[in-house]
Design a protein around this motif. Structure first.
Motif, PDB file in Angstrom:
ATOM      1  N   HIS A 184       0.857  -1.182   0.000  1.00 40.69           N
ATOM      2  CA  HIS A 184       0.000   0.000   0.000  1.00 40.69           C
ATOM      3  C   HIS A 184       0.891   1.228   0.000  1.00 40.69           C
ATOM      4  CE1 HIS A 184      -3.331   2.479   2.233  1.00 40.69           C
ATOM      5  NE2 HIS A 184      -3.043   2.952   1.029  1.00 40.69           N
ATOM      6  N   CYS A 226       0.418   5.081   2.598  1.00 38.02           N
ATOM      7  CA  CYS A 226      -0.607   4.432   3.423  1.00 38.02           C
ATOM      8  C   CYS A 226      -1.141   5.314   4.537  1.00 38.02           C
ATOM      9  CB  CYS A 226      -0.050   3.149   4.019  1.00 38.02           C
ATOM     10  SG  CYS A 226       1.254   3.404   5.250  1.00 38.02           S
ATOM     11  N   THR A 228      -4.664  -0.138   4.789  1.00 35.27           N
ATOM     12  CA  THR A 228      -3.735  -1.272   4.821  1.00 35.27           C
ATOM     13  C   THR A 228      -4.291  -2.373   5.708  1.00 35.27           C
ATOM     14  OG1 THR A 228      -2.026   0.467   4.913  1.00 35.27           O
ATOM     15  CG2 THR A 228      -1.292  -1.826   5.039  1.00 35.27           C
ATOM     16  N   GLY A 261       2.445  -1.408   4.375  1.00 30.85           N
ATOM     17  CA  GLY A 261       2.187  -0.006   4.081  1.00 30.85           C
ATOM     18  C   GLY A 261       3.471   0.792   4.026  1.00 30.85           C
ATOM     19  N   THR A 280      -3.139   1.925  -4.060  1.00 33.99           N
ATOM     20  CA  THR A 280      -2.926   3.324  -3.689  1.00 33.99           C
ATOM     21  C   THR A 280      -4.204   4.103  -3.978  1.00 33.99           C
ATOM     22  OG1 THR A 280      -1.500   5.274  -4.012  1.00 33.99           O
ATOM     23  CG2 THR A 280      -1.853   3.867  -5.937  1.00 33.99           C
TER      24      THR A 280
END
Length: 270
Positions: free
Chosen positions: A57, A60, A66, A78, A123
């Protein structure tokens, strides 16, 4: 780190501390800790099955998404450039008893920081506007994914991000592309969640770009576009006139012309 990024990181450090308290409920932390999946409806519907998959991620923040993806079964990591955000994400991981890794660092360095064998890069919401190099972002995505790995991305449409509401009218207000060395400055005394805590670093810098810049960067990085969707909803009030639409989302009021406020896309590494 240049002066623009230093200022932005200072602002995000402050915001992370405020957001983790979630006094306005914007991040639905209490609901999340109560066991609820608080992904926004757009990505919740589109991300697909992540159980057992290795997921990175990018950007994050305090790690709510996450950890929601970890709750769905992903082996989640993350990444964020704010040390305060990473600290808060680790605290939420411990409080929720959900396993996830959180790494402090620049998104451009993701392959070196996280590895190169991820099944998914995720994302969403308020990401690329903070990046001064969209091609380096796309290269980091491709570099983090294994062959056949996929990207899921959702964010404000770059086409509408150039607009502002002025005297009750939505008007073009910013150039659609920012030079790397000349981002747009935005001043804000408080954060976007409605919390009234004053910010010490009360300005940030953001980079405008076109939808074509995002797609072109991904294609150049060796990604194949799988889908591109537009949406009339956002998870925040981009314009003061926007009204609640359910699911913690907002839309333009009745009587306004319909227009895309968000876009989402999926892409696969060749």
């Amino acid at each position: 780190m240049d002066a623009f990024k230093q200022s932005n990181r200072a602002s995000w450090d402050e915001r992370a501390d405020i957001h983790a308290q979630d006094r306005t409920g914007f991040y639905a932390i209490d609901r999340f800790l109560g066991g609820e999946d608080v992904l926004y409806p757009i990505e919740a519907a589109e991300i697909g099955d992540v159980a057992g998959l290795k997921l990175a991620h990018f950007q994050c923040h305090i790690g709510i998404d996450t950890l929601c993806l970890a709750r769905r079964g992903a082996k989640a990591t993350g990444l964020d450039f704010s040390p305060h955000a990473i600290a808060k994400a680790r605290e939420l991981s411990a409080r929720s008893d959900l396993a996830a890794e959180f790494v402090e660092g620049e998104v451009y360095d993701a392959p070196e920081l996280l590895g190169t064998d991820f099944d998914i890069v995720f994302t969403s919401w308020g990401t690329i506007t903070w990046l001064d190099d969209i091609r380096a972002w796309a290269q980091a995505i491709a570099g983090t994914l294994k062959p056949g790995g996929r990207l899921y991305f959702a964010d404000t449409s770059p086409a509408i991000a150039t607009h502002e509401e002025i005297d009750g009218v939505i008007l073009p207000h910013y150039d659609w592309r920012s030079a790397r060395e000349k981002p747009q400055r935005f001043d804000a005394t408080t954060t976007y969640t409605g919390d009234e805590t004053p910010l010490v670093t009360n300005f940030t810098y953001e980079w405008m770009r076109g939808v074509s810049d995002v797609i072109d960067a991904l294609l150049r990085a060796g990604m194949r576009l799988d889908f591109l969707h537009e949406h009339e909803l956002l998870p925040f009030r981009l314009f003061p006139m926007m009204v609640e639409a359910g699911g913690r989302m907002f839309r333009l009021p009745a009587g306004m012309p319909r227009m895309p406020l968000a876009l989402s896309l999926g892409a696969t590494k060749r």
